[in-house]
Structure formats: structure tokens, C-alpha cells
Design a protein around this motif. Structure first.
Motif, mmCIF file in Angstrom:
data_model
loop_
_atom_site.group_PDB
_atom_site.id
_atom_site.type_symbol
_atom_site.label_atom_id
_atom_site.label_comp_id
_atom_site.label_asym_id
_atom_site.label_seq_id
_atom_site.Cartn_x
_atom_site.Cartn_y
_atom_site.Cartn_z
ATOM 1 N N CYS A 12 37.927 -1.868 -58.180
ATOM 2 C CA CYS A 12 38.254 -1.318 -59.511
ATOM 3 C C CYS A 12 37.784 -2.226 -60.660
ATOM 4 C CB CYS A 12 39.754 -1.073 -59.613
ATOM 5 S SG CYS A 12 40.718 -2.601 -59.676
ATOM 6 N N CYS A 30 44.488 -6.866 -54.754
ATOM 7 C CA CYS A 30 44.348 -6.485 -56.163
ATOM 8 C C CYS A 30 45.637 -5.794 -56.620
ATOM 9 C CB CYS A 30 43.149 -5.546 -56.321
ATOM 10 S SG CYS A 30 43.043 -4.824 -57.965
ATOM 11 N N CYS A 33 44.655 -1.751 -57.661
ATOM 12 C CA CYS A 33 44.265 -0.715 -56.681
ATOM 13 C C CYS A 33 44.703 -1.077 -55.258
ATOM 14 C CB CYS A 33 42.757 -0.505 -56.736
ATOM 15 S SG CYS A 33 41.819 -1.908 -56.092
HETATM 16 ZN ZN ZN Z 1 41.286 -3.441 -57.694
#
Ligand code: ZN
Length: 207
Positions: A12, A30, A33
Motif C-alpha cells: 500500500c 504494515c 494493510c
Molecule cells: Zn501496507
């Protein structure tokens, strides 16, 4: 204070400040995401070298020994991994023969070979960072590693063949059965973040 470095999430593009070292049993994920960036490992370099050499040895055994032997209606056949492609080629399936050989044997071998070209010189202290070209090449190879898919296909085919013929499993089958989990574990350790840590900090944006 924990030293951090900047990295854009591969999925992302969120800019992350991540610690330089991840301890074992922890993963970098992350927050936006939930893409897993890297898994912690207590000694990834040594593990990758040892497992890669072991995988190369069992792959060599898998190539050199008969994979499977079967007899039906008085006719006996013994087939090796290399013979699979030769048989396909002799029956006119040239592209299938090349694809099978490349995906089953050549790409996994090339992946391990490139990985050892990166990790061994670092371990021996010959270099501190491996050439960028090797990292990019491994990144290109990774989506085409299908040894596990082949093994699942063989196991399904065996279940179907057992009632129709007298099957005997060769040494190469057991070697390939050992190779697949070894190889898959190596690939799981070498995530892009760890790979590029072994290569060049300035080139992380390339993955
Ligand atoms: Zn991400």
C-alpha cells in the motif's frame, strides 16, 4: 533508543519506520494493510546457508535416481525427473517439456545458487553487501518457484495410478519429498526485506 529505518510498504506504499533488527518470533506487519513485511529470525544467514546446501544435495539426488517405477500389462517403466521432460518432448509436447524442466528443477536450482552467491561471501567476510543484480534476479525467480505444486500433482497422480499399476517409489521421489519442505522453508525465510538487507540499503526501493 531503537534504530529505525524508512521503508515503503510493498502493498500500500505506506511509509514505515521499522527497526533495523526484528527478534525471533516477531513479525513486521504494515499497520494499514496488514501485509507481512518480514518475520524475525534468530540466525537467518546461517540457516539459509545450511538449508540451501542441504536442499542442493537432495535436489542432486532427486535428479540422479529413478523417480518412480511402474508395471502394467507386462510392461515395466522406470522414470526419473529428467526423463519426465524427455518423455514429453518425444511425444511432441516440446513447450510443456521445457516448462516442466525449468519449473521443477532449473528455477529452484538457480534460486538456491543465487542465494548462496549472496549469503556465502557475506558469511565468509568477503563482502558486506551482495550485488544488486542478484537480488533483482531472485525477485524475478520467486513467483515461478513451483516445486511444491509439482509434488502435490505427483501425489494426486500416484493415488489415481495405484489401482491401475504396480507402483514402486524410487529414491528420487523421497529426495524430492525432502527437497520441497527444505526449499519452501528457505523461501519463507528470504522475504524481500531480509534479502535486500543482505544486498544494498540504498536499493530497498527496488523491490
Ligand atoms: Zn501496507
Amino acid at each position: 533508543m531503537i534504530k529505525t529505518e524508512k521503508l515503503a510498504c510493498h502493498e500500500c506504499d505506506l511509509l514505515l519506520h521499522i527497526p533495523e533488527h526484528t527478534s525471533a518470533c516477531h513479525s513486521l506487519v504494515c499497520p494499514r494493510c496488514q501485509h507481512k513485511i518480514s518475520s524475525g529470525h534468530s540466525n537467518a544467514l546461517d540457516s539459509v546457508i545450511a538449508l540451501s546446501i542441504s536442499a542442493l544435495i537432495v535436489l542432486g539426488i532427486a535428479i540422479s535416481l529413478p523417480f518412480i517405477s511402474f508395471s502394467a500389462q507386462g510392461q515395466a517403466h522406470s522414470i526419473s525427473l529428467m526423463h519426465t521432460s524427455i518423455e514429453l518432448y518425444s511425444q511432441g509436447f516440446t513447450s510443456l517439456a521445457v516448462i516442466a524442466l525449468v519449473l521443477i528443477v532449473f528455477f529452484p536450482f538457480l534460486y538456491i545458487f543465487c542465494l548462496l552467491m549472496i549469503t556465502l561471501p557475506i558469511k565468509l567476510g568477503l563482502i558486506t553487501k551482495a550485488p544488486v543484480t542478484l537480488g533483482k534476479f531472485i525477485g524475478l525467480l520467486t513467483p515461478w518457484l513451483m516445486a511444491d505444486v509439482f509434488l502435490i500433482g505427483v501425489l494426486i497422480a500416484l493415488i489415481k495410478l495405484i489401482p491401475m499399476a504396480d507402483i514402486s517409489i524410487g529414491g528420487a521421489f523421497w529426495a524430492y519429498l525432502m527437497f520441497v519442505p527444505l526449499f519452501s522453508y528457505v523461501v519463507s525465510i528470504v522475504d524481500p526485506y531480509r534479502l535486500w538487507n543482505w544486498i544494498d540499503h540504498d536499493s530497498k526501493c527496488a523491490y
